[in-house]
Design an enzyme around this catalytic site. Structure first.
Site, mmCIF file in Angstrom:
data_model
loop_
_atom_site.group_PDB
_atom_site.id
_atom_site.type_symbol
_atom_site.label_atom_id
_atom_site.label_comp_id
_atom_site.label_asym_id
_atom_site.label_seq_id
_atom_site.Cartn_x
_atom_site.Cartn_y
_atom_site.Cartn_z
ATOM 1 C CB SER A 107 -0.898 -0.017 1.236
ATOM 2 O OG SER A 107 -1.682 1.133 1.220
ATOM 3 N N GLY A 108 0.601 2.132 -0.954
ATOM 4 C CA GLY A 108 1.354 3.390 -1.036
ATOM 5 C C GLY A 108 2.602 3.291 -1.894
ATOM 6 C CB THR A 112 -3.492 3.942 -7.775
ATOM 7 O OG1 THR A 112 -3.935 2.878 -6.948
ATOM 8 C CG2 THR A 112 -4.669 4.624 -8.409
ATOM 9 C CG ASN A 157 -1.744 5.605 -0.617
ATOM 10 O OD1 ASN A 157 -1.698 6.827 -0.768
ATOM 11 N ND2 ASN A 157 -1.910 4.765 -1.625
ATOM 12 C CB SER A 160 -5.192 3.584 0.663
ATOM 13 O OG SER A 160 -4.991 2.211 0.602
ATOM 14 C CB SER A 161 -6.853 1.232 -4.323
ATOM 15 O OG SER A 161 -6.030 2.071 -5.078
ATOM 16 N N GLY A 384 -2.488 -3.366 -2.211
ATOM 17 C CA GLY A 384 -1.215 -3.996 -1.893
ATOM 18 C C GLY A 384 -1.261 -4.730 -0.565
ATOM 19 C CD GLU A 386 -4.310 -2.531 3.399
ATOM 20 O OE1 GLU A 386 -4.613 -1.560 2.700
ATOM 21 O OE2 GLU A 386 -5.119 -3.115 4.163
HETATM 22 N N1 LIG Z 1 5.289 8.054 -10.043
HETATM 23 C C1 LIG Z 1 4.935 8.840 -9.050
HETATM 24 N N2 LIG Z 1 5.269 10.132 -9.096
HETATM 25 C C2 LIG Z 1 4.920 10.954 -8.078
HETATM 26 N N3 LIG Z 1 4.256 10.547 -6.990
HETATM 27 C C3 LIG Z 1 3.894 9.265 -6.885
HETATM 28 C C4 LIG Z 1 4.212 8.334 -7.924
HETATM 29 N N4 LIG Z 1 3.754 7.130 -7.565
HETATM 30 C C5 LIG Z 1 3.154 7.309 -6.344
HETATM 31 N N5 LIG Z 1 3.239 8.575 -5.952
HETATM 32 C C6 LIG Z 1 2.741 9.162 -4.679
HETATM 33 O O1 LIG Z 1 2.461 8.112 -3.808
HETATM 34 C C7 LIG Z 1 1.093 8.118 -3.421
HETATM 35 C C8 LIG Z 1 0.576 6.688 -3.304
HETATM 36 O O2 LIG Z 1 0.560 6.083 -4.555
HETATM 37 P P1 LIG Z 1 -0.626 5.096 -4.984
HETATM 38 O O3 LIG Z 1 -1.930 5.605 -4.551
HETATM 39 O O4 LIG Z 1 -0.419 4.819 -6.387
HETATM 40 O O5 LIG Z 1 -0.249 3.841 -4.125
HETATM 41 P P2 LIG Z 1 -0.876 2.411 -4.235
HETATM 42 O O6 LIG Z 1 0.244 1.502 -4.468
HETATM 43 O O7 LIG Z 1 -1.952 2.416 -5.219
HETATM 44 O O8 LIG Z 1 -1.407 2.172 -2.795
HETATM 45 P P3 LIG Z 1 -2.702 1.393 -2.329
HETATM 46 O O9 LIG Z 1 -2.379 -0.050 -2.377
HETATM 47 O O10 LIG Z 1 -2.898 1.870 -0.945
HETATM 48 O O11 LIG Z 1 -3.788 1.778 -3.237
HETATM 49 C C9 LIG Z 1 0.383 8.892 -4.504
HETATM 50 O O12 LIG Z 1 -0.772 9.504 -3.999
HETATM 51 C C10 LIG Z 1 1.437 9.912 -4.911
HETATM 52 O O13 LIG Z 1 1.407 10.985 -4.005
HETATM 53 MG MG LIG Z 2 -3.909 2.245 -5.160
#
Ligand SMILES: Nc1ncnc2c1ncn2[C@@H]1O[C@H](COP(=O)(O)OP(=O)(O)OP(=O)(O)O)[C@@H](O)[C@H]1O
Ligand SMILES: [Mg+2]
Length: 1040
Positions: A107-108, A112, A157, A160-161, A384, A386
């Site tokens: 997560s994070g 996404t 996050n 977070s999805s 992801g 957790e």
């Molecule tokens: N390539 C990137 N460039 C800039 N910031 C990023 C990038 N990837 C992630 N982030 C930052 O990290 C945060 C978390 O990313 P994201 O929501 O994609 O995580 P996730 O893996 O989908 O987590 P979860 O499993 O909780 O959904 C985003 O809101 C953004 O602020």
């Molecule tokens: Mg996500």
């Protein structure tokens, strides 16, 4: 590639496969860290992309970057998510098969975000039309809507999805994105009614309260303050600095309109969201019997209004439970706790089902009705792995899901890598890797797995509780290496476990789950009348979500975990039928801070994401492999035999190429379809050679192409020139032909005219005669005699012009004469009269007369100043008419003496300086003799009565004819001038004669001959004629 080569040299290795110390975790970590600190967040392991969350905006996602990566080979540019996306797209296009990109990480970690970047890349790079742009916009805008309803701030996050998402993008055969489909997995509904400290409910609630327009909020009965709503404040962080609910609200509004949500849909949708908030605020009171009661609850009215359910019905549903006895239905009142439970269950159900409706609605707008075959790229962005302090049923499901995906990854990569060697017939030592199948089995095995045990507990009759479920697990799966509980643990571990906990050793690490709530959440039961109440709703979405066709609780619906398990099975099937690509996301630190790289955290993720294993397997045998066709395609310029085209099979071509490059036998292996290269350095050397060669090639290709273009242009121009030439020649030829035809006619006419020229004018000769006439006149015009003298040079006329010619000649001569006469001045006239006189006297008589014709006469030859004044005084009264220098030959001895001969009115005087030597009255002038020859002697014969008188004068005068003409006119002596031949007698004195003999000779001379005569020899006439030009010139000079 140059850019990538410098990048490669400067900051680590851009493909881990090329890492020399590939077994070293530290080297791996070092490379990742080094690149991360240079903002190089992407690194490859072969075709797998490792992405480290930068936690800051990087300038690497611009349109320009997208263009750079479009259509470029994977390894030609620095690693990028766009390179992967482009490669997937091009593989799909060329192989016309389906693909999916599995994005994993905790997560994070940025899953996404990665999926959004891929989607944006396709939106820009795929061909577009107005229709396709529509689909593209909907695909893109489905994200903010789903994120608003399905994402929430968690401790890990801020976005977070809280559901799993698998999105198919459908492409037509031209690569246009023509449709899409979204599958959602297990929304974390419990978040609707409960959030841990520091976490939030789903974004949409806050967006509505913060961003909703005043009217809307009024209509929904909401206040603009999240603190008013129990469901929004449990985490105690309704406001977060990283989230802008107001602007997100606007984005969602816009997205909803693009995805074709009608006004009523939006009204109903937000009616539901608001009613969930109102539901959360409903408070129950215990009546006297301890049952839950609702007294004039304001919130209840709003729920009733917004969902379109009569208040009584709603009230009954929230405070009573329907029990079906054998024949009748009985309502049993809830205790307050039960009522709260039922209310929360209702809120969860409403939200959960609305979320599913939302996904379906989006799918409807993305559907592609065209039945032609499509290819698909799937994007899997699923929650992801957790680990929280307290992990519940949701974490269990999420982590199980991650186990399943890891299993899939293992099957598709680690296993398939090893299988590839087998398939290609390459000998190699298998590499051991951790297979998490044992954990998957622990969870999902039939009858023995945790899911089976949980379902059993949920469904069995009797008093089943979370603790009985725990006991059952302890009983059935004790001794499993990946399962431990308080009871089963050894002394040391037991300290870390509560009594109600069980711990699973996941592939990604240990997670301790609190068993409380497992049964409830798994059952996810709505009391029967809860559903019935909802069915009465007038809200279209609720109506749709609670259909009357739904089976009632007589047959128990599938438990949540079983549903989830089956959905994962079908997801696995979906994925297995497609070509896999991987993005492994890594979280660099827990604090969500840019620039911080926590070694321990990253090392842990590297481990459980199986990155080292993946690399080891990739490298165990050969660092690099490539299909023969592709390898040959890229490096064929390096060998003269393979460049530009290899005629044989690709494998033979590669063999020939590497022989030329000097690969050693242990450096490579030839598989069935691929070449396998053992060491990275071998590839580097080849690649570097290619880079050098590329420039030369480019130049020669450029030159060839320019030549080809120039040749093309030249040929075109030549063709055009030939065409123009042909046309021009044709035109000229036609003109020539016309001219000739005309000429033939003219000649024919001419000949006919010529032949009939002497006949009377008729058709045949009229033109000819006209021509003859004109021709004669034209010629005549150009050849007219210039002077009257030349009149005999008159152009001979043709017969028909005889008469005309005569007339013209006459006229012309007259004209010339008149012109001439008019041009004569009085002086000239006088001169001419004199000349006429001379002519009458000498023409045809004296040989040198013709030379005198052109010599103009002068009034006198001696100016008054040259005559002595004395002489002048003496003869003044006689008026001097003419004077000329002469040579006088003495009478005796014939000595020449220079004298002046002056004619006056009365007489002629011979003067020597101031002395008048002789005066001859004109009356006494007997005559004048001149010879017929060309000399200029004159002899004046004088009447001489007296002996003392002087006799005749023998003179020589250069101006003989002038002087004689003057004399004849002044002295009226025309008849006395005689031209004689031979000799002239003269009187020296009365009675004494002298003779002058004239003759012609070779040389002019004057001398006294022996016989006493004066001999005057003049050159012959013909010699004089020969001298004519000289004389003429001389004359002309004088005249001028
Ligand atoms: N390539 C990137 N460039 C800039 N910031 C990023 C990038 N990837 C992630 N982030 C930052 O990290 C945060 C978390 O990313 P994201 O929501 O994609 O995580 P996730 O893996 O989908 O987590 P979860 O499993 O909780 O959904 C985003 O809101 C953004 O602020
Ligand atoms: Mg996500």
């Amino acid at each position: 590639m140059e850019a990538s080569l410098t990048a490669r040299d400067r900051v680590g290795i851009q493909d881990f496969v090329l890492l020399d110390a590939y077994t070293s975790e530290s080297a791996f970590l070092d490379n990742l860290r080094k690149r991360f600190h240079e903002n190089l967040i992407y690194t490859y392991i072969g075709t797998l992309l490792v992405s480290v969350n930068p936690y800051k905006e990087l300038d690497i996602y611009s349109k320009k970057q997208m263009d750079t990566y479009m259509g470029v080979n994977f390894f030609e540019l620095p690693p990028h998510i766009y390179a992967l996306a482009d490669n997937v797209f091009r593989s799909m296009q060329s192989e016309f098969n389906n693909h999916f990109i599995l994005i994993s990480g905790e997560s994070g970690a940025g899953k996404t975000e990665a999926s959004k970047k891929i989607l944006q890349f396709y939106a820009v790079s795929c061909p577009s039309t107005k229709l396709l742009n529509n689909v593209r916009d909907r695909l893109l805008l489905s994200n903010p809507v789903l994120e608003a309803f399905g994402n929430a701030k968690t401790l890990k996050n801020d976005n977070s999805s809280r559901f799993g998402k698998y999105m198919d993008i459908q492409f037509d055969h031209q690569g246009g994105a023509v449709g899409g489909h979204i599958l959602s997995y297990l929304l974390e509904k419990s978040r609707v009614v409960h959030q841990n400290h520091g976490e939030r409910n789903f974004h949409i609630f806050y967006q509505l309260v913060e961003g909703g327009e005043e009217d809307l909020l009024r209509w929904l009965g909401l206040q603009r303050n999240c603190q008013h709503y129990r469901y929004l404040v449990q985490g105690d962080c309704a406001k977060v600095s990283s989230i802008n609910d107001k602007s997100d609200w606007k984005t969602v509004q816009k997205a909803l309109s693009v995805i074709e949500f009608g006004d009523s849909d939006i009204e109903h949708l937000f009616g539901i969201i608001a009613s969930v908030l109102h539901l959360g605020n409903i408070k129950f009171e215990a009546d006297v019997r301890g049952y839950a009661s609702l007294n004039n609850n304001q919130e209840m009215h709003w729920v009733s209004k917004l969902l379109g359910i009569p208040t009584q019905v709603l009230q009954q549903g929230l405070t009573h439970r329907k029990i079906e006895a054998k024949t009748e239905e009985v309502f049993s009142p809830f205790s307050v706790d039960h009522a709260v439970y039922a209310r929360d269950a209702l809120a969860k159900a409403i939200y959960g089902r609305t979320f599913n409706w939302l996904v379906n609605k989006i799918n409807e707008s993305l559907v592609n009705k065209d039945s032609s075959r499509k290819t698909v790229i799937g994007l899997l962005d699923i929650y992801g792995f957790e680990v929280f302090n307290v992990n519940s049923f949701e974490q269990f499901c999420i982590n199980y899901c991650n186990e399943k995906l890891q299993q899939l990854f293992i099957q598709l990569t680690l296993k398939s890598e090893q299988e590839e060697y087998e398939m290609e017939g390459i000998e190699w030592e298998p590499v051991p890797f951790f297979n998490n199948k044992i954990i998957c089995d622990l969870v999902e095995e039939k009858h023995r797995g945790i899911i089976s045990l949980l379902d059993e507990e949920c469904l069995r009759p009797g008093e089943a509780t979370d603790l009985t479920f725990l006991e059952k697990m302890e009983e059935k799966i004790s001794g499993h290496p990946h399962f431990v509980t308080h009871k089963l643990a050894d002394q040391k571990t037991r300290k870390t476990l509560e009594r109600g906990d069980f711990r699973l050793l996941h592939y990604a690490g240990e997670v301790t789950y609190c068993v409380v709530g497992f049964l409830d959440k798994n059952n996810d039961l709505l009391y029967k009348n809860g559903k019935e109440v909802m069915r009465q709703s007038k809200n279209a979405i609720i109506k749709h979500c609670f259909p009357s066709t739904e089976p009632d609780s007589k047959r128990r619906p599938e438990t949540v975990v079983t549903q989830f398990k089956s959905s994962l099975v079908s997801l696995t099937e979906i994925l297995m039928s497609k070509e896999p690509w991987y993005v492994r996301c890594i979280k660099p630190n827990e604090a969500k801070q840019p620039g911080r790289f926590d070694d321990v955290l990253v090392r842990h993720q590297m481990k459980y994401l199986g990155l080292m294993e993946h690399l080891r397997v990739r490298r165990a045998g050969f660092a690099y492999r490539r299909k023969y066709e592709l390898f040959l395609q890229r490096y064929k310029p390096l060998c003269p035999e393979t460049w530009p085209n290899w005629k044989g099979t690709a494998a033979e071509g590669v063999q020939c190429l590497i022989k030329h490059l000097g690969y050693k036998p242990n450096e490579y292996k030839m598989g069935r379809t691929k070449i396998f290269i053992r060491h990275p350095r071998t590839l580097f050397a080849t690649e570097d050679a290619f880079q050098v060669c590329k420039h030369k090639l480019a130049t020669s290709i450029q030159a060839k192409y320019k030549g080809y273009r120039a040749k093309g242009d030249y040929l075109k121009q030549r063709e055009a020139a030939t065409k123009i030439e042909t046309c021009w020649r044709g035109l000229l030829a036609r003109k020539e032909r016309e001219k000739r035809a005309w000429a033939v006619k003219v000649i024919q006419k001419f000949i006919k005219g010529f032949m009939t020229r002497n006949q009377p004018v008729c058709v045949d000769n009229s033109e000819y005669l006209a021509y003859v006439r004109q021709n004669y006149l034209t010629r005549l015009r150009d050849n007219l005699p210039k002077t009257v003298v030349e009149k005999d040079s008159w152009l001979t006329p043709p017969p028909i012009m005889q008469e005309v010619s005569q007339l013209l000649k006459k006229l012309y001569i007259r004209h010339m004469v008149r012109k001439y006469v008019r041009g004569i001045t009085p002086q000239r006239k006088a001169q001419l009269l004199l000349k006429a006189q001379t002519s009458a006297m000498f023409k045809g008589k004296k040989e040198n007369y013709p030379f005198s014709v052109c010599r103009p006469f002068m009034d006198t030859r001696i100016g008054a100043g040259d005559i002595s004044i004395k002489v002048l005084q003496m003869i003044r009264h006689e008026h001097i008419k003419y004077s000329v220098p002469v040579v006088k030959y003495d009478r005796n001895g014939f000595r020449p003496r220079l004298r002046q001969l002056i004619f006056t009115q009365e007489a002629a005087y011979l003067v020597e300086d101031a002395k008048i030597k002789q005066r001859i009255d004109y009356i006494s002038l007997k005559g004048v003799s001149v010879s017929n020859l060309s000399d200029n002697f004159l002899i004046l014969h004088v009447t001489c009565d007296d002996i003392k008188q002087k006799g005749d004068l023998v003179l020589q005068c250069d101006y003989l004819f002038e002087a004689l003409t003057k004399l004849s006119l002044i002295g009226n002596q025309q008849n006395s001038i005689k031209v004689v031949q031979g000799s002239v007698r003269f009187d020296i004195q009365p009675g004494r004669e002298g003779i002058v003999d004239f003759k012609s000779g070779q040389e002019s001379m004057v001398y006294r001959a022996k016989n006493g005569h004066l001999m005057v020899v003049r050159i012959y006439k013909n010699q004089v004629q020969m001298m004519l030009p000289v004389i003429w010139d001389d004359v002309a000079a004088k005249y001028e």
